[in-house]
Write an enzyme that holds these catalytic residues in place. Structure first.
Site, PDB file in Angstrom:
ATOM      1  N   ASN A 145       0.841  -1.194   0.000  1.00  0.00           N
ATOM      2  CA  ASN A 145       0.000   0.000   0.000  1.00  0.00           C
ATOM      3  C   ASN A 145       0.877   1.245   0.000  1.00  0.00           C
ATOM      4  OD1 ASN A 145       0.670  -0.785   2.674  1.00  0.00           O
ATOM      5  ND2 ASN A 145      -0.985   0.418   3.535  1.00  0.00           N
ATOM      6  N   ILE A 146       0.425   2.238  -0.747  1.00  0.00           N
ATOM      7  CA  ILE A 146       1.161   3.501  -0.876  1.00  0.00           C
ATOM      8  C   ILE A 146       0.174   4.626  -0.575  1.00  0.00           C
ATOM      9  CG2 ILE A 146       2.537   4.958  -2.412  1.00  0.00           C
ATOM     10  CD1 ILE A 146       3.100   2.315  -4.055  1.00  0.00           C
ATOM     11  N   GLU A 147       0.354   5.252   0.582  1.00  0.00           N
ATOM     12  CA  GLU A 147      -0.614   6.258   1.024  1.00  0.00           C
ATOM     13  C   GLU A 147      -0.232   7.647   0.531  1.00  0.00           C
ATOM     14  OE1 GLU A 147      -1.086   5.665   5.254  1.00  0.00           O
ATOM     15  OE2 GLU A 147      -2.223   3.820   4.889  1.00  0.00           O
TER      16      GLU A 147
ATOM     17  N   CYS B 265      -3.976   0.447  -2.656  1.00  0.00           N
ATOM     18  CA  CYS B 265      -3.809  -0.757  -1.827  1.00  0.00           C
ATOM     19  C   CYS B 265      -2.699  -1.652  -2.390  1.00  0.00           C
ATOM     20  CB  CYS B 265      -5.095  -1.569  -1.811  1.00  0.00           C
ATOM     21  SG  CYS B 265      -6.468  -0.784  -0.964  1.00  0.00           S
TER      22      CYS B 265
ATOM     23  N   GLU C 113      -2.850  -4.831  -3.055  1.00  0.00           N
ATOM     24  CA  GLU C 113      -3.347  -5.739  -4.091  1.00  0.00           C
ATOM     25  C   GLU C 113      -3.338  -5.057  -5.455  1.00  0.00           C
ATOM     26  OE1 GLU C 113      -4.671  -4.977  -1.197  1.00  0.00           O
ATOM     27  OE2 GLU C 113      -5.916  -6.573  -0.365  1.00  0.00           O
TER      28      GLU C 113
ATOM     29  N   CYS D  10     -10.159  -4.925  -0.001  1.00  0.00           N
ATOM     30  CA  CYS D  10     -11.244  -3.938  -0.037  1.00  0.00           C
ATOM     31  C   CYS D  10     -12.080  -4.132  -1.308  1.00  0.00           C
ATOM     32  CB  CYS D  10     -10.686  -2.514   0.036  1.00  0.00           C
ATOM     33  SG  CYS D  10     -10.088  -1.890  -1.550  1.00  0.00           S
TER      34      CYS D  10
ATOM     35  N   CYS E 172     -10.376  -3.249  -4.712  1.00  0.00           N
ATOM     36  CA  CYS E 172      -9.422  -4.278  -5.162  1.00  0.00           C
ATOM     37  C   CYS E 172     -10.152  -5.515  -5.688  1.00  0.00           C
ATOM     38  CB  CYS E 172      -8.475  -4.661  -4.022  1.00  0.00           C
ATOM     39  SG  CYS E 172      -7.298  -3.342  -3.641  1.00  0.00           S
TER      40      CYS E 172
END
Ligand code: THU
Length: 137
Positions: free
Chosen positions: A42-44, A53, A55, A90, A93
């Site tokens: 995940n890369i926020e 996310c 995935e 989620c 995804c």
């Protein structure tokens, strides 16, 4: 590639997470039909909604490289990089999985201990809208 090996690669990917806002680290390892594996994390983002996310980052890397057929994905997540339970993908995804995967696509969710849960895409995304749906009727 065994589920355990794929999970090990998802755990590795979890260390690459960029999650300064949630503190929730997620790693994924996506198995292509030809045996290639793509890892994602995940890369926020400070603006929150651009967050991607684990995935989806794995899927997008793989699709960019030309892969369109997938067999399984392993996912693990937890606070500050420690697996703290099983976390299902989620909804966004799941819809991305639907675009490229058949009903029998396997989803391995790593647990806090050594075990894992196995699910299929059909099970976690019933009654779905899939590619071609809007073109055929
Ligand atoms: N996250 C994932 O990477 N995968 C999921 O399926 C659920 C949520 C990430 C997004 C965000 O960076 C953090 O977990 C908290 O929601």
């Amino acid at each position: 590639m065994t589920p355990e090996q794929l999970i090990q690669l998802a755990k590795e990917a979890m260390t690459r997470a960029y999650a300064p806002y949630s503190g929730f680290y997620v790693g994924a390892a996506l198995l292509c039909a030809d045996g290639t594996v793509y890892q994602g994390c995940n890369i926020e983002n400070a603006s929150f909604s651009p967050t991607v996310c684990a995935e989806r980052s794995a899927f997008f890397k793989a699709v960019y490289d030309g892969h369109r057929e997938f067999t399984a994905i392993a996912v693990c997540g937890g606070r500050e990089g420690r697996i703290t339970g099983t976390f299902p993908p989620c909804g966004v995804c799941r819809q991305v999985m639907r675009e490229f995967c058949r009903d029998d696509f396997l989803i391995y969710l790593a647990g806090a201990e050594d075990g894992y849960e196995t699910h299929t895409l059909a099970e976690i995304l019933p009654c779905s809208f899939s590619a071609g749906e809007h073109m055929s009727r």
